[in-house]
Design a protein around this motif. Structure first.
Motif, PDB file in Angstrom:
ATOM      1  N   ARG A  63       0.832  -1.210   0.000  1.00 13.64           N
ATOM      2  CA  ARG A  63       0.000   0.000   0.000  1.00 13.64           C
ATOM      3  C   ARG A  63       0.871   1.267   0.000  1.00 13.64           C
ATOM      4  NH1 ARG A  63      -5.537  -0.161   1.425  1.00 13.64           N
ATOM      5  NH2 ARG A  63      -6.335  -2.286   1.575  1.00 13.64           N
ATOM      6  N   ARG A  64       1.943   1.249   0.749  1.00  9.54           N
ATOM      7  CA  ARG A  64       2.821   2.419   0.776  1.00  9.54           C
ATOM      8  C   ARG A  64       3.540   2.601  -0.555  1.00  9.54           C
ATOM      9  NH1 ARG A  64       5.525   1.685   6.832  1.00  9.54           N
ATOM     10  NH2 ARG A  64       3.719   2.484   7.985  1.00  9.54           N
ATOM     11  N   THR A  65       3.914   1.489  -1.185  1.00 11.11           N
ATOM     12  CA  THR A  65       4.582   1.583  -2.489  1.00 11.11           C
ATOM     13  C   THR A  65       3.635   2.153  -3.544  1.00 11.11           C
ATOM     14  OG1 THR A  65       5.945  -0.331  -1.922  1.00 11.11           O
ATOM     15  CG2 THR A  65       5.812   0.270  -4.249  1.00 11.11           C
ATOM     16  N   VAL A  66       2.392   1.654  -3.562  1.00 12.37           N
ATOM     17  CA  VAL A  66       1.413   2.149  -4.535  1.00 12.37           C
ATOM     18  C   VAL A  66       1.069   3.609  -4.258  1.00 12.37           C
ATOM     19  CG1 VAL A  66      -0.958   1.859  -5.342  1.00 12.37           C
ATOM     20  CG2 VAL A  66       0.479  -0.145  -4.989  1.00 12.37           C
ATOM     21  N   PHE A  67       0.997   3.982  -2.992  1.00 14.95           N
ATOM     22  CA  PHE A  67       0.682   5.379  -2.656  1.00 14.95           C
ATOM     23  C   PHE A  67       1.790   6.324  -3.106  1.00 14.95           C
ATOM     24  CE2 PHE A  67       0.840   9.022   0.236  1.00 14.95           C
ATOM     25  CZ  PHE A  67      -0.435   9.531   0.051  1.00 14.95           C
ATOM     26  N   SER A  68       3.032   5.836  -3.121  1.00 13.89           N
ATOM     27  CA  SER A  68       4.123   6.695  -3.576  1.00 13.89           C
ATOM     28  C   SER A  68       3.998   7.036  -5.065  1.00 13.89           C
ATOM     29  CB  SER A  68       5.469   6.012  -3.322  1.00 13.89           C
ATOM     30  OG  SER A  68       5.606   4.868  -4.133  1.00 13.89           O
ATOM     31  N   TYR A  69       3.314   6.185  -5.841  1.00 10.24           N
ATOM     32  CA  TYR A  69       3.094   6.456  -7.258  1.00 10.24           C
ATOM     33  C   TYR A  69       1.834   7.278  -7.492  1.00 10.24           C
ATOM     34  CZ  TYR A  69       6.747   3.148  -8.576  1.00 10.24           C
ATOM     35  OH  TYR A  69       7.955   2.523  -8.761  1.00 10.24           O
ATOM     36  N   LEU A  70       0.746   6.966  -6.796  1.00  3.67           N
ATOM     37  CA  LEU A  70      -0.541   7.592  -7.090  1.00  3.67           C
ATOM     38  C   LEU A  70      -0.816   8.834  -6.257  1.00  3.67           C
ATOM     39  CD1 LEU A  70      -2.742   4.370  -7.419  1.00  3.67           C
ATOM     40  CD2 LEU A  70      -1.582   5.637  -9.221  1.00  3.67           C
ATOM     41  N   GLN A  71      -0.335   8.887  -5.047  1.00  3.52           N
ATOM     42  CA  GLN A  71      -0.506  10.050  -4.167  1.00  3.52           C
ATOM     43  C   GLN A  71      -1.990  10.372  -3.937  1.00  3.52           C
ATOM     44  OE1 GLN A  71       1.997  11.801  -2.596  1.00  3.52           O
ATOM     45  NE2 GLN A  71       3.400  10.256  -3.421  1.00  3.52           N
ATOM     46  N   ASN A  72      -2.813   9.309  -3.748  1.00  7.90           N
ATOM     47  CA  ASN A  72      -4.245   9.525  -3.516  1.00  7.90           C
ATOM     48  C   ASN A  72      -4.749   8.361  -2.661  1.00  7.90           C
ATOM     49  OD1 ASN A  72      -7.074   9.805  -3.690  1.00  7.90           O
ATOM     50  ND2 ASN A  72      -6.891  10.830  -5.685  1.00  7.90           N
ATOM     51  N   LYS A  73      -5.164   8.665  -1.410  1.00 11.99           N
ATOM     52  CA  LYS A  73      -5.580   7.610  -0.494  1.00 11.99           C
ATOM     53  C   LYS A  73      -6.865   6.921  -0.962  1.00 11.99           C
ATOM     54  CE  LYS A  73      -3.523   9.638   3.668  1.00 11.99           C
ATOM     55  NZ  LYS A  73      -3.791  10.158   5.032  1.00 11.99           N
ATOM     56  N   GLU A  74      -7.803   7.687  -1.471  1.00 10.67           N
ATOM     57  CA  GLU A  74      -9.074   7.108  -1.934  1.00 10.67           C
ATOM     58  C   GLU A  74      -8.841   6.131  -3.086  1.00 10.67           C
ATOM     59  OE1 GLU A  74     -13.391   8.546  -3.756  1.00 10.67           O
ATOM     60  OE2 GLU A  74     -11.828  10.020  -3.280  1.00 10.67           O
ATOM     61  N   VAL A  75      -7.998   6.506  -4.019  1.00 11.32           N
ATOM     62  CA  VAL A  75      -7.709   5.642  -5.164  1.00 11.32           C
ATOM     63  C   VAL A  75      -7.001   4.374  -4.699  1.00 11.32           C
ATOM     64  CG1 VAL A  75      -6.393   5.463  -7.296  1.00 11.32           C
ATOM     65  CG2 VAL A  75      -7.658   7.548  -6.783  1.00 11.32           C
ATOM     66  N   VAL A  76      -6.088   4.502  -3.750  1.00 13.97           N
ATOM     67  CA  VAL A  76      -5.370   3.332  -3.245  1.00 13.97           C
ATOM     68  C   VAL A  76      -6.333   2.358  -2.571  1.00 13.97           C
ATOM     69  CG1 VAL A  76      -3.643   2.546  -1.599  1.00 13.97           C
ATOM     70  CG2 VAL A  76      -3.186   4.546  -3.028  1.00 13.97           C
ATOM     71  N   SER A  77      -7.277   2.873  -1.783  1.00 13.80           N
ATOM     72  CA  SER A  77      -8.242   2.000  -1.114  1.00 13.80           C
ATOM     73  C   SER A  77      -9.143   1.292  -2.126  1.00 13.80           C
ATOM     74  CB  SER A  77      -9.082   2.811  -0.120  1.00 13.80           C
ATOM     75  OG  SER A  77      -9.831   3.797  -0.810  1.00 13.80           O
ATOM     76  N   ILE A  78      -9.579   1.996  -3.165  1.00 15.56           N
ATOM     77  CA  ILE A  78     -10.411   1.362  -4.204  1.00 15.56           C
ATOM     78  C   ILE A  78      -9.614   0.295  -4.944  1.00 15.56           C
ATOM     79  CG2 ILE A  78     -11.582   1.779  -6.399  1.00 15.56           C
ATOM     80  CD1 ILE A  78     -12.395   4.519  -5.318  1.00 15.56           C
ATOM     81  N   LEU A  79      -8.355   0.584  -5.211  1.00 17.22           N
ATOM     82  CA  LEU A  79      -7.515  -0.368  -5.938  1.00 17.22           C
ATOM     83  C   LEU A  79      -7.328  -1.658  -5.155  1.00 17.22           C
ATOM     84  CD1 LEU A  79      -5.616  -1.025  -8.314  1.00 17.22           C
ATOM     85  CD2 LEU A  79      -3.792   0.151  -7.057  1.00 17.22           C
ATOM     86  N   PHE A  80      -7.059  -1.563  -3.870  1.00 20.01           N
ATOM     87  CA  PHE A  80      -6.811  -2.764  -3.070  1.00 20.01           C
ATOM     88  C   PHE A  80      -8.108  -3.472  -2.671  1.00 20.01           C
ATOM     89  CE2 PHE A  80      -2.628  -0.950  -2.742  1.00 20.01           C
ATOM     90  CZ  PHE A  80      -1.793  -2.025  -2.529  1.00 20.01           C
TER      91      PHE A  80
END
Length: 224
Positions: A63-80
């Motif tokens: 999750r931290r690795t993906v957040f470093s690319y997208l910089q959006n918590k909502e998008v990261v939660s939807i993705l996972f």
């Protein structure tokens, strides 16, 4: 000239290009499909597919690795939460690019990039085809292997009910054939009466037989 250059910089600096691709990837994850130029769609596909693969491993580090690319918590939660479960069985190839012709202003090639598993038209058709194929193959094997062995029925035994049905239908016809035989009974009686008459005539023949030697005796006495 760009001989041997595999990365398309899209006429932008490195920081500008990364920020643009991060925004486009976030929009793709939120809306499941976006329209952009063909060059940007190809660059986005290379950028977002490794991120989707990373989301299959739901750990804090991922999750931290993906957040470093997208910089959006909502998008990261939807993705996972949603997309990772949707593409769990797909080994790569999460996106599809469809060309849409040229743009009117600058004649740039336009394209639509979408997530493959969220296209209901293509996905439903593929799922239905695969289900039919697997069902036919499994059903045919099960019928050939389990049907005759478990039930103990041979093809001839299965055809027996058809023969019984034919016999039941022909039963009235056999009754109709028996009716004339019952009417012919008097003919048999006439034959019996003829036999009785012959039997009655038999004693007459027997009576005639002894008379012959009697007459012969008389003649012999006369000769004597």
């Amino acid at each position: 000239m760009r001989h041997g250059k595999k990365v398309n910089h899209l006429s932008r600096t490195d920081s500008h290009r990364r920020a643009m691709l991060a925004n486009m990837a976030s929009s793709l994850i939120l809306h499941k499909r976006i329209t952009t130029t063909l060059a940007k769609a190809k660059a986005l596909r290379v950028y977002v597919e490794p991120i989707i693969t990373k989301s299959k491993d739901d750990t804090t580090h991922s999750r931290r690795t993906v957040f470093s690319y997208l910089q959006n918590k909502e998008v990261v939660s939807i993705l996972f939460r949603d997309i990772a479960a949707k593409v769990a069985n797909r080994p790569g190839g999460y996106t599809r690019i469809l060309k849409m012709g040229n743009r009117l202003g600058d004649n740039a090639s336009m394209a639509l990039i979408e997530l493959v598993d969220y296209n209901e038209i293509y996905t439903s058709g593929d799922a239905a085809a695969s289900e039919k194929k697997t069902t036919r193959r499994r059903g045919s094997k099960a019928k050939k292997a389990d049907g005759p062995a478990s039930a103990g029925i041979t093809p001839k035994a299965e055809a027996a009910p058809v023969e019984e049905a034919v016999i039941v239908e022909e039963a009235p016809v056999s009754d109709a054939v028996d009716a004339p035989v019952a009417e012919a009974a008097p003919v048999v009686d006439e034959v019996a009466t003829e036999e009785v008459a012959i039997a009655e005539d038999a004693p007459v023949a027997e009576e005639a037989a002894p008379q012959a030697p009697a007459e012969g005796d008389d003649t012999e006495d006369k000769k004597a």
